[in-house]
Design a protein around this motif. Structure first.
Motif, PDB file in Angstrom:
ATOM      1  N   LEU A   1     -25.287   9.416 -23.120  1.00  0.00           N
ATOM      2  CA  LEU A   1     -24.309   8.581 -23.050  1.00  0.00           C
ATOM      3  C   LEU A   1     -22.708   9.230 -23.006  1.00  0.00           C
ATOM      4  O   LEU A   1     -22.042   8.192 -22.309  1.00  0.00           O
ATOM      5  N   PRO A   2     -22.624  10.303 -23.325  1.00  0.00           N
ATOM      6  CA  PRO A   2     -21.788  10.824 -23.324  1.00  0.00           C
ATOM      7  C   PRO A   2     -21.033  11.067 -22.004  1.00  0.00           C
ATOM      8  O   PRO A   2     -20.285  11.136 -21.321  1.00  0.00           O
ATOM      9  N   ALA A   3     -22.042  11.137 -20.919  1.00  0.00           N
ATOM     10  CA  ALA A   3     -21.927  11.325 -19.160  1.00  0.00           C
ATOM     11  C   ALA A   3     -21.983   9.965 -19.040  1.00  0.00           C
ATOM     12  O   ALA A   3     -20.309   9.899 -18.436  1.00  0.00           O
ATOM     13  N   LEU A   4     -22.180   8.755 -19.487  1.00  0.00           N
ATOM     14  CA  LEU A   4     -21.765   7.581 -19.102  1.00  0.00           C
ATOM     15  C   LEU A   4     -20.204   7.467 -19.224  1.00  0.00           C
ATOM     16  O   LEU A   4     -19.554   7.025 -18.724  1.00  0.00           O
ATOM     17  N   LEU A   5     -19.560   8.072 -20.229  1.00  0.00           N
ATOM     18  CA  LEU A   5     -18.421   7.876 -21.077  1.00  0.00           C
ATOM     19  C   LEU A   5     -17.368   8.206 -20.309  1.00  0.00           C
ATOM     20  O   LEU A   5     -16.307   8.332 -19.919  1.00  0.00           O
ATOM     21  N   GLN A   6     -18.413   9.685 -19.600  1.00  0.00           N
ATOM     22  CA  GLN A   6     -17.429  10.292 -18.738  1.00  0.00           C
ATOM     23  C   GLN A   6     -16.924  10.290 -17.556  1.00  0.00           C
ATOM     24  O   GLN A   6     -16.299  10.391 -16.850  1.00  0.00           O
ATOM     25  N   ARG A   7     -18.139   9.236 -16.708  1.00  0.00           N
ATOM     26  CA  ARG A   7     -17.840   8.404 -16.053  1.00  0.00           C
ATOM     27  C   ARG A   7     -17.219   7.962 -15.995  1.00  0.00           C
ATOM     28  O   ARG A   7     -16.305   6.943 -15.087  1.00  0.00           O
ATOM     29  N   VAL A   8     -17.299   7.125 -17.466  1.00  0.00           N
ATOM     30  CA  VAL A   8     -15.574   5.779 -17.181  1.00  0.00           C
ATOM     31  C   VAL A   8     -15.006   6.154 -17.686  1.00  0.00           C
ATOM     32  O   VAL A   8     -13.766   5.816 -17.019  1.00  0.00           O
ATOM     33  N   PHE A   9     -14.183   7.171 -17.662  1.00  0.00           N
ATOM     34  CA  PHE A   9     -12.840   8.051 -18.435  1.00  0.00           C
ATOM     35  C   PHE A   9     -12.203   9.042 -17.408  1.00  0.00           C
ATOM     36  O   PHE A   9     -10.870   8.787 -17.288  1.00  0.00           O
ATOM     37  N   GLY A  10     -13.353   9.430 -17.061  1.00  0.00           N
ATOM     38  CA  GLY A  10     -13.300  10.078 -15.547  1.00  0.00           C
ATOM     39  C   GLY A  10     -13.265  12.046 -16.689  1.00  0.00           C
ATOM     40  O   GLY A  10     -13.459  11.914 -17.979  1.00  0.00           O
ATOM     41  N   THR A  11     -12.945  12.632 -15.770  1.00  0.00           N
ATOM     42  CA  THR A  11     -13.371  14.370 -16.487  1.00  0.00           C
ATOM     43  C   THR A  11     -12.019  14.701 -16.505  1.00  0.00           C
ATOM     44  O   THR A  11     -11.425  14.938 -14.989  1.00  0.00           O
ATOM     45  N   PRO A  12     -11.238  15.163 -17.339  1.00  0.00           N
ATOM     46  CA  PRO A  12     -10.326  15.995 -17.530  1.00  0.00           C
ATOM     47  C   PRO A  12     -10.336  17.470 -16.623  1.00  0.00           C
ATOM     48  O   PRO A  12     -11.095  17.930 -17.156  1.00  0.00           O
ATOM     49  N   SER A  13      -9.125  17.618 -16.070  1.00  0.00           N
ATOM     50  CA  SER A  13      -9.430  19.206 -15.591  1.00  0.00           C
ATOM     51  C   SER A  13      -8.415  20.102 -16.033  1.00  0.00           C
ATOM     52  O   SER A  13      -8.621  21.420 -15.774  1.00  0.00           O
ATOM     53  N   ARG A  14      -7.265  19.642 -17.586  1.00  0.00           N
ATOM     54  CA  ARG A  14      -7.067  20.476 -17.678  1.00  0.00           C
ATOM     55  C   ARG A  14      -6.015  19.918 -19.352  1.00  0.00           C
ATOM     56  O   ARG A  14      -6.987  19.242 -19.634  1.00  0.00           O
ATOM     57  N   GLY A  15      -5.686  20.503 -20.106  1.00  0.00           N
ATOM     58  CA  GLY A  15      -5.109  20.324 -21.401  1.00  0.00           C
ATOM     59  C   GLY A  15      -6.049  19.645 -22.263  1.00  0.00           C
ATOM     60  O   GLY A  15      -7.096  20.224 -22.518  1.00  0.00           O
ATOM     61  N   VAL A  16      -4.903  19.561 -23.079  1.00  0.00           N
ATOM     62  CA  VAL A  16      -5.879  18.219 -24.760  1.00  0.00           C
ATOM     63  C   VAL A  16      -7.713  18.350 -24.338  1.00  0.00           C
ATOM     64  O   VAL A  16      -8.696  18.162 -25.182  1.00  0.00           O
ATOM     65  N   GLY A  17      -7.314  16.821 -23.689  1.00  0.00           N
ATOM     66  CA  GLY A  17      -8.261  16.475 -23.182  1.00  0.00           C
ATOM     67  C   GLY A  17      -9.262  16.884 -22.351  1.00  0.00           C
ATOM     68  O   GLY A  17     -10.913  16.853 -22.792  1.00  0.00           O
ATOM     69  N   PHE A  18      -9.695  18.418 -21.872  1.00  0.00           N
ATOM     70  CA  PHE A  18     -10.325  18.663 -21.572  1.00  0.00           C
ATOM     71  C   PHE A  18     -11.110  19.977 -22.447  1.00  0.00           C
ATOM     72  O   PHE A  18     -11.897  20.168 -22.695  1.00  0.00           O
ATOM     73  N   ARG A  19      -9.987  20.078 -23.072  1.00  0.00           N
ATOM     74  CA  ARG A  19     -10.046  20.928 -24.071  1.00  0.00           C
ATOM     75  C   ARG A  19     -11.754  20.626 -25.225  1.00  0.00           C
ATOM     76  O   ARG A  19     -12.491  20.736 -26.170  1.00  0.00           O
ATOM     77  N   VAL A  20     -10.937  18.696 -25.803  1.00  0.00           N
ATOM     78  CA  VAL A  20     -11.767  17.834 -26.189  1.00  0.00           C
ATOM     79  C   VAL A  20     -13.261  18.087 -25.888  1.00  0.00           C
ATOM     80  O   VAL A  20     -14.453  18.122 -26.169  1.00  0.00           O
ATOM     81  N   MET A  21     -13.201  17.901 -24.263  1.00  0.00           N
ATOM     82  CA  MET A  21     -14.324  17.774 -23.667  1.00  0.00           C
ATOM     83  C   MET A  21     -15.290  18.979 -24.200  1.00  0.00           C
ATOM     84  O   MET A  21     -16.615  18.812 -24.311  1.00  0.00           O
ATOM     85  N   GLU A  22     -14.774  19.763 -23.779  1.00  0.00           N
ATOM     86  CA  GLU A  22     -15.240  20.961 -24.362  1.00  0.00           C
ATOM     87  C   GLU A  22     -15.863  21.376 -25.301  1.00  0.00           C
ATOM     88  O   GLU A  22     -17.652  21.761 -25.487  1.00  0.00           O
ATOM     89  N   MET A  23     -15.097  20.566 -26.504  1.00  0.00           N
ATOM     90  CA  MET A  23     -15.591  20.667 -27.659  1.00  0.00           C
ATOM     91  C   MET A  23     -16.952  19.861 -28.043  1.00  0.00           C
ATOM     92  O   MET A  23     -18.108  20.264 -28.336  1.00  0.00           O
TER      93      MET A  23
END
Length: 158
Positions: A97-119
């Motif tokens: 499911l997280p991989a599916l969500l990532q494909r739908v919303f895209g992969t952030p490359s920097r900033g807060v979005g990237f930090r949230v994805m990393e966590m």
């Protein structure tokens, strides 16, 4: 009430079933492995197995259906084995499911979005490793592991 001993073959098959979601969750640990070399060193012995698993096209897909159709839906196997295999299947679906969500919303490359994805990756990997170790230990001891978020769904399917 007397407890019946679980045969060693049932324990082995049940423990092996949990390797599918564990292998499928290793990519969620990539940020952790980069930050914590000790974690990378601890996982290093199984990396050749994971690389072989990933190198075969559709291996995850085939393994998923082999586990589901060959073990979960096989009435000749014990309920113990089938329940553990179903938990592994449900856990594997949850990990997708997280991989599916990532494909739908895209992969952030920097900033807060990237930090949230990393966590999120850290949390998913920690949950997956905890489930794997708990289930593995329980199966080796002949006990039925009841994984959070997974056991009730697995029980309903059987």
């Amino acid at each position: 009430m007397a407890r019946t001993a679980v045969p060693a073959t049932d324990r082995l098959v049940s423990a092996l079933a949990y390797s599918l979601p564990f292998l499928d969750s290793l990519h969620y640990g990539r940020f952790l492995f980069a930050r914590v070399p000790a974690a990378a060193a601890a996982i290093a012995p199984i990396l050749p197995l994971a690389a072989a698993y990933r190198s075969v096209p559709y291996a995850a897909f085939v393994a998923f259906f082999a586990l589901y159709l060959g073990v979960v839906r096989n009435p000749s196997l014990s309920h113990y084995v089938r329940f553990n295999a179903m938990q592994a299947v449900v856990l594997d679906v949850l990990l997708a499911l997280p991989a599916l969500l990532q494909r739908v919303f895209g992969t952030p490359s920097r900033g807060v979005g990237f930090r949230v994805m990393e966590m999120g990756y850290h949390a998913i990997f920690a949950f997956s490793v905890a489930c794997f170790l708990y289930a593995l230990l329980s199966c080796v001891l002949g006990r039925t592991p009841h994984l959070p978020l997974v056991a009730t769904a697995a029980d309903r399917q059987l």
